[in-house]
Design a protein around this motif. Structure first.
Motif, PDB file in Angstrom:
ATOM      1  N   LEU A  12       0.824  -1.216   0.000  1.00  0.00           N
ATOM      2  CA  LEU A  12       0.000   0.000   0.000  1.00  0.00           C
ATOM      3  C   LEU A  12       0.856   1.263   0.000  1.00  0.00           C
ATOM      4  CD1 LEU A  12      -2.762  -1.012   2.579  1.00  0.00           C
ATOM      5  CD2 LEU A  12      -2.898  -1.108   0.093  1.00  0.00           C
ATOM      6  N   GLY A  13       2.117   1.144  -0.394  1.00  0.00           N
ATOM      7  CA  GLY A  13       3.019   2.283  -0.443  1.00  0.00           C
ATOM      8  C   GLY A  13       3.469   2.777   0.918  1.00  0.00           C
ATOM      9  N   ILE A  14       3.128   2.083   1.993  1.00  0.00           N
ATOM     10  CA  ILE A  14       3.442   2.545   3.349  1.00  0.00           C
ATOM     11  C   ILE A  14       4.133   1.475   4.184  1.00  0.00           C
ATOM     12  CG2 ILE A  14       2.464   3.435   5.488  1.00  0.00           C
ATOM     13  CD1 ILE A  14       0.125   4.486   3.894  1.00  0.00           C
ATOM     14  N   PRO A  54       3.437   5.985  10.065  1.00  0.00           N
ATOM     15  CA  PRO A  54       4.474   6.650   9.264  1.00  0.00           C
ATOM     16  C   PRO A  54       4.921   7.971   9.884  1.00  0.00           C
ATOM     17  CG  PRO A  54       2.615   5.995   7.889  1.00  0.00           C
ATOM     18  CD  PRO A  54       2.197   5.792   9.304  1.00  0.00           C
ATOM     19  N   VAL A  55       6.227   8.248   9.759  1.00  0.00           N
ATOM     20  CA  VAL A  55       6.834   9.461  10.297  1.00  0.00           C
ATOM     21  C   VAL A  55       7.655  10.103   9.177  1.00  0.00           C
ATOM     22  CG1 VAL A  55       8.433  10.348  12.041  1.00  0.00           C
ATOM     23  CG2 VAL A  55       6.966   8.440  12.581  1.00  0.00           C
ATOM     24  N   PRO A  56       7.607  11.434   9.039  1.00  0.00           N
ATOM     25  CA  PRO A  56       8.434  12.084   8.007  1.00  0.00           C
ATOM     26  C   PRO A  56       9.928  11.862   8.255  1.00  0.00           C
ATOM     27  CG  PRO A  56       6.807  13.614   8.895  1.00  0.00           C
ATOM     28  CD  PRO A  56       6.735  12.378   9.728  1.00  0.00           C
ATOM     29  N   TYR A  57      10.680  11.685   7.180  1.00  0.00           N
ATOM     30  CA  TYR A  57      12.131  11.477   7.174  1.00  0.00           C
ATOM     31  C   TYR A  57      12.552  10.117   7.712  1.00  0.00           C
ATOM     32  CZ  TYR A  57      11.839  16.464   6.490  1.00  0.00           C
ATOM     33  OH  TYR A  57      11.497  17.695   6.036  1.00  0.00           O
ATOM     34  N   TYR A  58      11.653   9.330   8.214  1.00  0.00           N
ATOM     35  CA  TYR A  58      11.917   7.957   8.632  1.00  0.00           C
ATOM     36  C   TYR A  58      10.797   7.108   8.061  1.00  0.00           C
ATOM     37  CZ  TYR A  58      15.243   9.762  12.017  1.00  0.00           C
ATOM     38  OH  TYR A  58      16.305  10.391  12.599  1.00  0.00           O
ATOM     39  N   HIS A  59      10.924   5.794   8.197  1.00  0.00           N
ATOM     40  CA  HIS A  59       9.847   4.939   7.689  1.00  0.00           C
ATOM     41  C   HIS A  59       8.665   4.939   8.654  1.00  0.00           C
ATOM     42  CE1 HIS A  59       7.888   1.756   5.551  1.00  0.00           C
ATOM     43  NE2 HIS A  59       7.775   1.076   6.673  1.00  0.00           N
ATOM     44  N   ASN A  60       8.938   4.660   9.918  1.00  0.00           N
ATOM     45  CA  ASN A  60       7.884   4.662  10.935  1.00  0.00           C
ATOM     46  C   ASN A  60       8.514   4.873  12.314  1.00  0.00           C
ATOM     47  OD1 ASN A  60       9.007   2.150  11.502  1.00  0.00           O
ATOM     48  ND2 ASN A  60       7.368   1.023  10.525  1.00  0.00           N
ATOM     49  N   MET A  61       7.705   4.877  13.357  1.00  0.00           N
ATOM     50  CA  MET A  61       8.204   5.134  14.710  1.00  0.00           C
ATOM     51  C   MET A  61       9.181   4.059  15.178  1.00  0.00           C
ATOM     52  SD  MET A  61       7.411   7.976  15.947  1.00  0.00           S
ATOM     53  CE  MET A  61       7.945   7.718  17.609  1.00  0.00           C
ATOM     54  N   LEU A  62       9.001   2.837  14.716  1.00  0.00           N
ATOM     55  CA  LEU A  62       9.929   1.771  15.080  1.00  0.00           C
ATOM     56  C   LEU A  62      11.341   2.111  14.603  1.00  0.00           C
ATOM     57  CD1 LEU A  62      10.353  -1.046  16.295  1.00  0.00           C
ATOM     58  CD2 LEU A  62       9.769  -1.985  14.070  1.00  0.00           C
ATOM     59  N   ASN A  63      11.457   2.629  13.381  1.00  0.00           N
ATOM     60  CA  ASN A  63      12.771   3.036  12.873  1.00  0.00           C
ATOM     61  C   ASN A  63      13.339   4.205  13.660  1.00  0.00           C
ATOM     62  OD1 ASN A  63      12.069   1.161  10.966  1.00  0.00           O
ATOM     63  ND2 ASN A  63      12.964   2.304   9.303  1.00  0.00           N
ATOM     64  N   VAL A  64      12.510   5.154  14.069  1.00  0.00           N
ATOM     65  CA  VAL A  64      12.977   6.289  14.863  1.00  0.00           C
ATOM     66  C   VAL A  64      13.548   5.787  16.190  1.00  0.00           C
ATOM     67  CG1 VAL A  64      12.260   8.377  16.082  1.00  0.00           C
ATOM     68  CG2 VAL A  64      11.365   7.908  13.817  1.00  0.00           C
ATOM     69  N   ILE A  65      12.835   4.889  16.846  1.00  0.00           N
ATOM     70  CA  ILE A  65      13.291   4.357  18.134  1.00  0.00           C
ATOM     71  C   ILE A  65      14.583   3.567  17.968  1.00  0.00           C
ATOM     72  CG2 ILE A  65      12.702   2.746  19.994  1.00  0.00           C
ATOM     73  CD1 ILE A  65       9.754   3.652  19.544  1.00  0.00           C
ATOM     74  N   LEU A  66      14.682   2.755  16.916  1.00  0.00           N
ATOM     75  CA  LEU A  66      15.907   1.986  16.674  1.00  0.00           C
ATOM     76  C   LEU A  66      17.091   2.897  16.370  1.00  0.00           C
ATOM     77  CD1 LEU A  66      14.532  -1.028  14.610  1.00  0.00           C
ATOM     78  CD2 LEU A  66      15.242  -1.004  16.998  1.00  0.00           C
ATOM     79  N   GLU A  67      16.862   3.972  15.611  1.00  0.00           N
ATOM     80  CA  GLU A  67      17.943   4.927  15.327  1.00  0.00           C
ATOM     81  C   GLU A  67      18.392   5.653  16.592  1.00  0.00           C
ATOM     82  OE1 GLU A  67      19.664   5.687  12.521  1.00  0.00           O
ATOM     83  OE2 GLU A  67      18.667   4.040  11.492  1.00  0.00           O
ATOM     84  N   LEU A  68      17.459   6.000  17.470  1.00  0.00           N
ATOM     85  CA  LEU A  68      17.825   6.636  18.728  1.00  0.00           C
ATOM     86  C   LEU A  68      18.652   5.708  19.606  1.00  0.00           C
ATOM     87  CD1 LEU A  68      14.581   8.569  19.683  1.00  0.00           C
ATOM     88  CD2 LEU A  68      16.795   9.546  19.118  1.00  0.00           C
TER      89      LEU A  68
END
Length: 107
Positions: free
Chosen positions: A16-18, A65-79
């Motif tokens: 679904l593009g997301i 979905p979160v801007p500049y990242y794929h989703n919140m899971l990716n944001v948390i993993l990057e942090l």
């Protein structure tokens, strides 16, 4: 000769593009656990109802979905990766000679 290059070519690989397949599995498991709790536990109090709905809410929050990242899971993993990994960067530029020491000869 003009070429048209799509701005986001990776979006075609997503469902679904997301969503990635892992995102849907994660969210589906959260919803499945919530449905299982709804059938097993009596929803008589507000606290029990909130606790029963919590797995679906948490997994839904992780796949939003979160801007500049794929989703919140990716944001948390990057942090986590930022805070765990080394933050003292060693210079290895063009002027550094690793392992060599130039001895000055005084005669």
């Amino acid at each position: 000769m003009n070429y048209l290059i799509p701005a986001n070519t990776k979006k075609g690989l997503l469902i679904l593009g997301i969503f990635r397949p892992f995102d849907l599995i994660l969210f589906g498991s959260g919803v499945l656990v919530t449905l299982l709790f709804m059938t097993l536990l009596p929803l008589t109090s507000t606290l029990v109802t909130v606790l029963v709905i919590l797995p679906a809410l948490i997994t839904g929050f992780l796949v939003v979905p979160v801007p500049y990242y794929h989703n919140m899971l990716n944001v948390i993993l990057e942090l986590i990766e930022f805070f765990i990994n080394q933050r003292h960067y060693k210079w290895k530029g063009w002027c550094v000679r690793i392992g060599e020491r130039k001895e000055s000869s005084k005669k």
